[in-house]
Design a protein around this motif. Structure first.
Motif, PDB file in Angstrom:
ATOM      1  N   GLY A 285       5.480 -12.565  60.338  1.00  0.00           N
ATOM      2  CA  GLY A 285       5.921 -12.703  61.718  1.00  0.00           C
ATOM      3  C   GLY A 285       7.420 -12.689  61.924  1.00  0.00           C
ATOM      4  O   GLY A 285       7.908 -13.012  63.003  1.00  0.00           O
ATOM      5  N   PHE A 286       8.196 -12.328  60.899  1.00  0.00           N
ATOM      6  CA  PHE A 286       9.650 -12.231  61.039  1.00  0.00           C
ATOM      7  C   PHE A 286      10.033 -10.781  61.299  1.00  0.00           C
ATOM      8  O   PHE A 286      10.059  -9.964  60.384  1.00  0.00           O
ATOM      9  CB  PHE A 286      10.346 -12.739  59.772  1.00  0.00           C
ATOM     10  N   LYS A 287      10.314 -10.445  62.548  1.00  0.00           N
ATOM     11  CA  LYS A 287      10.681  -9.073  62.881  1.00  0.00           C
ATOM     12  C   LYS A 287      12.078  -8.731  62.386  1.00  0.00           C
ATOM     13  O   LYS A 287      12.367  -7.581  62.061  1.00  0.00           O
ATOM     14  CB  LYS A 287      10.587  -8.875  64.394  1.00  0.00           C
ATOM     15  N   ASP A 288      12.941  -9.737  62.323  1.00  0.00           N
ATOM     16  CA  ASP A 288      14.303  -9.543  61.840  1.00  0.00           C
ATOM     17  C   ASP A 288      14.562 -10.470  60.659  1.00  0.00           C
ATOM     18  O   ASP A 288      13.859 -11.469  60.454  1.00  0.00           O
ATOM     19  CB  ASP A 288      15.311  -9.831  62.954  1.00  0.00           C
ATOM     20  N   ALA A 289      15.573 -10.139  59.878  1.00  0.00           N
ATOM     21  CA  ALA A 289      15.954 -11.012  58.765  1.00  0.00           C
ATOM     22  C   ALA A 289      16.318 -12.393  59.293  1.00  0.00           C
ATOM     23  O   ALA A 289      16.894 -12.524  60.381  1.00  0.00           O
ATOM     24  CB  ALA A 289      17.135 -10.400  58.014  1.00  0.00           C
ATOM     25  N   PRO A 290      15.985 -13.440  58.565  1.00  0.00           N
ATOM     26  CA  PRO A 290      16.266 -14.794  59.032  1.00  0.00           C
ATOM     27  C   PRO A 290      17.754 -15.109  59.010  1.00  0.00           C
ATOM     28  O   PRO A 290      18.548 -14.419  58.361  1.00  0.00           O
ATOM     29  CB  PRO A 290      15.502 -15.670  58.030  1.00  0.00           C
ATOM     30  N   ASP A 291      18.112 -16.137  59.703  1.00  0.00           N
ATOM     31  CA  ASP A 291      19.479 -16.674  59.642  1.00  0.00           C
ATOM     32  C   ASP A 291      19.569 -17.478  58.348  1.00  0.00           C
ATOM     33  O   ASP A 291      19.123 -18.622  58.271  1.00  0.00           O
ATOM     34  CB  ASP A 291      19.731 -17.561  60.868  1.00  0.00           C
ATOM     35  N   TRP A 292      20.151 -16.859  57.326  1.00  0.00           N
ATOM     36  CA  TRP A 292      20.163 -17.486  56.004  1.00  0.00           C
ATOM     37  C   TRP A 292      20.955 -18.797  55.996  1.00  0.00           C
ATOM     38  O   TRP A 292      20.606 -19.736  55.267  1.00  0.00           O
ATOM     39  CB  TRP A 292      20.738 -16.520  54.971  1.00  0.00           C
ATOM     40  N   ASP A 293      21.987 -18.882  56.791  1.00  0.00           N
ATOM     41  CA  ASP A 293      22.776 -20.118  56.826  1.00  0.00           C
ATOM     42  C   ASP A 293      21.930 -21.293  57.318  1.00  0.00           C
ATOM     43  O   ASP A 293      22.023 -22.410  56.799  1.00  0.00           O
ATOM     44  CB  ASP A 293      24.001 -19.942  57.729  1.00  0.00           C
ATOM     45  N   ALA A 294      21.080 -21.027  58.323  1.00  0.00           N
ATOM     46  CA  ALA A 294      20.207 -22.082  58.836  1.00  0.00           C
ATOM     47  C   ALA A 294      19.041 -22.332  57.892  1.00  0.00           C
ATOM     48  O   ALA A 294      18.641 -23.478  57.655  1.00  0.00           O
ATOM     49  CB  ALA A 294      19.694 -21.703  60.223  1.00  0.00           C
ATOM     50  N   LEU A 295      18.510 -21.258  57.315  1.00  0.00           N
ATOM     51  CA  LEU A 295      17.352 -21.384  56.433  1.00  0.00           C
ATOM     52  C   LEU A 295      17.680 -22.162  55.166  1.00  0.00           C
ATOM     53  O   LEU A 295      16.863 -22.958  54.676  1.00  0.00           O
ATOM     54  CB  LEU A 295      16.841 -19.990  56.068  1.00  0.00           C
ATOM     55  N   LEU A 296      18.892 -21.943  54.622  1.00  0.00           N
ATOM     56  CA  LEU A 296      19.269 -22.559  53.346  1.00  0.00           C
ATOM     57  C   LEU A 296      20.359 -23.622  53.520  1.00  0.00           C
ATOM     58  O   LEU A 296      21.107 -23.910  52.578  1.00  0.00           O
ATOM     59  CB  LEU A 296      19.731 -21.480  52.376  1.00  0.00           C
ATOM     60  N   LYS A 297      20.406 -24.224  54.670  1.00  0.00           N
ATOM     61  CA  LYS A 297      21.405 -25.244  54.937  1.00  0.00           C
ATOM     62  C   LYS A 297      21.287 -26.407  53.941  1.00  0.00           C
ATOM     63  O   LYS A 297      20.207 -26.936  53.702  1.00  0.00           O
ATOM     64  CB  LYS A 297      21.247 -25.773  56.368  1.00  0.00           C
ATOM     65  N   ASP A 298      22.414 -26.763  53.342  1.00  0.00           N
ATOM     66  CA  ASP A 298      22.505 -27.874  52.379  1.00  0.00           C
ATOM     67  C   ASP A 298      21.650 -27.657  51.136  1.00  0.00           C
ATOM     68  O   ASP A 298      21.276 -28.619  50.458  1.00  0.00           O
ATOM     69  CB  ASP A 298      22.111 -29.200  53.042  1.00  0.00           C
ATOM     70  N   ILE A 299      21.328 -26.394  50.832  1.00  0.00           N
ATOM     71  CA  ILE A 299      20.598 -26.068  49.603  1.00  0.00           C
ATOM     72  C   ILE A 299      21.521 -25.254  48.705  1.00  0.00           C
ATOM     73  O   ILE A 299      22.095 -24.236  49.131  1.00  0.00           O
ATOM     74  CB  ILE A 299      19.317 -25.260  49.905  1.00  0.00           C
ATOM     75  N   SER A 300      21.683 -25.700  47.479  1.00  0.00           N
ATOM     76  CA  SER A 300      22.519 -24.993  46.516  1.00  0.00           C
ATOM     77  C   SER A 300      21.704 -23.850  45.902  1.00  0.00           C
ATOM     78  O   SER A 300      20.712 -24.089  45.207  1.00  0.00           O
ATOM     79  CB  SER A 300      22.982 -25.951  45.421  1.00  0.00           C
ATOM     80  N   TYR A 301      22.097 -22.618  46.177  1.00  0.00           N
ATOM     81  CA  TYR A 301      21.313 -21.467  45.714  1.00  0.00           C
ATOM     82  C   TYR A 301      22.229 -20.451  45.040  1.00  0.00           C
ATOM     83  O   TYR A 301      23.454 -20.482  45.162  1.00  0.00           O
ATOM     84  CB  TYR A 301      20.579 -20.817  46.889  1.00  0.00           C
ATOM     85  N   THR A 302      21.588 -19.522  44.323  1.00  0.00           N
ATOM     86  CA  THR A 302      22.312 -18.448  43.638  1.00  0.00           C
ATOM     87  C   THR A 302      21.621 -17.117  43.915  1.00  0.00           C
ATOM     88  O   THR A 302      20.449 -17.081  44.300  1.00  0.00           O
ATOM     89  CB  THR A 302      22.346 -18.678  42.113  1.00  0.00           C
ATOM     90  N   GLU A 303      22.362 -16.024  43.723  1.00  0.00           N
ATOM     91  CA  GLU A 303      21.761 -14.691  43.808  1.00  0.00           C
ATOM     92  C   GLU A 303      20.989 -14.415  42.520  1.00  0.00           C
ATOM     93  O   GLU A 303      21.122 -15.120  41.520  1.00  0.00           O
ATOM     94  CB  GLU A 303      22.862 -13.638  44.009  1.00  0.00           C
TER      95      GLU A 303
END
Length: 360
Positions: A285-303
């Motif tokens: 149901g995601f027609k567009d790419a998500p807002d990654w800043d909001a989706l991963l807020k305060d989460i330490s992630y890597t590529e």
């Protein structure tokens, strides 16, 4: 050497038995159970079913032979059919189809001490045709009879919601409590709490459920959160707290109301050590790419790094294995060091947990 000699002796008996069966089927019951079992296991399912109708003694010996089959698929609605597929569920091995357009009766099939009219049989395609007005009457008798033949038989049931009232008397039979998977159909229908409770009570599925129909506004999602396999394309307004209570291994949820902030809260919930069974959460149901800043807020992630995990993730919902490209995914860990990836593809967001970072 004794074991080798015994195996050769058994194989010789089997070959002789098969030759004898070709000459005269009435000698089949004279063979030892081991030889008899090997003979009938080599037969097509239609042949076994026909053999079981010869006599009660034959039916009892077939039961002792422990002939195994894969899950029996039962569907009703647009088509009324009982089907047995191969292990990978890619090829039909046998089917009894109840035709919507009545056909002349050409014979009978005796199962569970009753007779069902047969209007066609194709031994090449392994199909027996009956008239659809016998589906409700014959379904229980056919399944009960097959349950006496085959060893540890389980069922996968697909039921049209519009036919539920007509099927209530049939579904009361205990044979349906051997159900492994339930699929509730009818995209224009609405599943109520009462109907959902009834179906789950009568079928008691052990592995999973798919709900294609709409859900009532007051639907109690807690009824379905425990299934290992969960698919709901029309999720509706599922509360975030219910998503956080998800106890599935693989969940495929669509047409939901969750925002990036909701999913962020869910990811934090997982990072804290919850949803331990979860291996994949797919949100359509995601027609567009998500807002990654909001989706991963305060989460330490890597590529993605090839040193940390494979590029592709393999997921097996039931029989078919799916490969998900995770090159553009964001990786992070829970408090116990478990690696997960969240990745966006056209119209869906995938949250994947890596049990094996480098599968063979």
């Amino acid at each position: 050497m004794r074991l080798c000699t015994r195996n050769i002796h058994i194989q010789t008996n089997i070959d002789s038995a098969l030759d004898s069966c070709t000459m005269s089927s009435i000698k089949l019951l004279s063979f030892p159970l081991l030889v008899f079992s090997e003979i009938v296991r080599s037969m097509e399912i239609m042949e076994i079913l026909e053999l079981s109708q010869v006599s009660r003694r034959m039916l009892n010996v077939l039961n002792l032979a422990r002939i195994s089959v894969e899950t029996v698929h039962v569907v009703n609605g647009i088509v009324d059919k009982i089907t047995i597929f191969n292990e990978s569920c890619t090829e039909r091995k046998f089917a009894i189809e109840f035709l919507k357009t009545p056909q002349p009766v050409v014979g009978q099939m005796k199962v569970n001490n009753i007779s069902i009219d047969v209007c066609g049989k194709n031994t090449t395609q392994q199909i027996i045709n009956c008239n659809s007005n016998q589906f409700g009457y014959g379904l229980v008798h056919v399944l009960t009879h097959m349950d006496k033949i085959f060893y540890r038989m389980e069922y996968s049931i697909g039921i049209e919601l519009s036919t539920l009232n007509a099927m209530r008397g049939v579904l009361c039979h205990s044979i349906f409590r051997k159900c492994d998977y339930v699929q509730i159909r009818g995209r224009k229908e609405t599943l109520s709490n009462e109907d959902c409770e009834y179906l789950l009570e009568k079928t008691q599925p052990t592995t999973g459920i798919t709900i294609f129909s709409k859900l009532s506004p007051d639907f109690d999602y807690k009824k379905i959160l425990h299934f290992s396999r969960l698919r709901v394309p029309n999720l509706g307004k599922m509360p975030l707290e219910d998503l956080k209570a998800l106890d599935s291994e693989i969940a495929n949820l669509g047409n939901h109301q969750f925002t990036e902030s909701d999913i962020n809260e869910f990811l934090h919930h997982w990072i804290e050590g919850n949803n331990r069974k979860l291996r994949r959460l797919k949100l359509d149901g995601f027609k567009d790419a998500p807002d990654w800043d909001a989706l991963l807020k305060d989460i330490s992630y890597t590529e993605w790094s090839s040193k940390e995990r494979e590029k592709n993730y393999k997921s097996k919902y039931t029989h078919t294995e799916e490969t998900i490209d995770c090159e553009n995914g964001r990786d992070f860990m829970d408090k116990n060091g478990q690696l997960a990836t969240v990745v966006y593809h056209s119209e869906f967001l995938d949250f994947l947990i890596w049990n094996d970072r480098f599968p063979e």
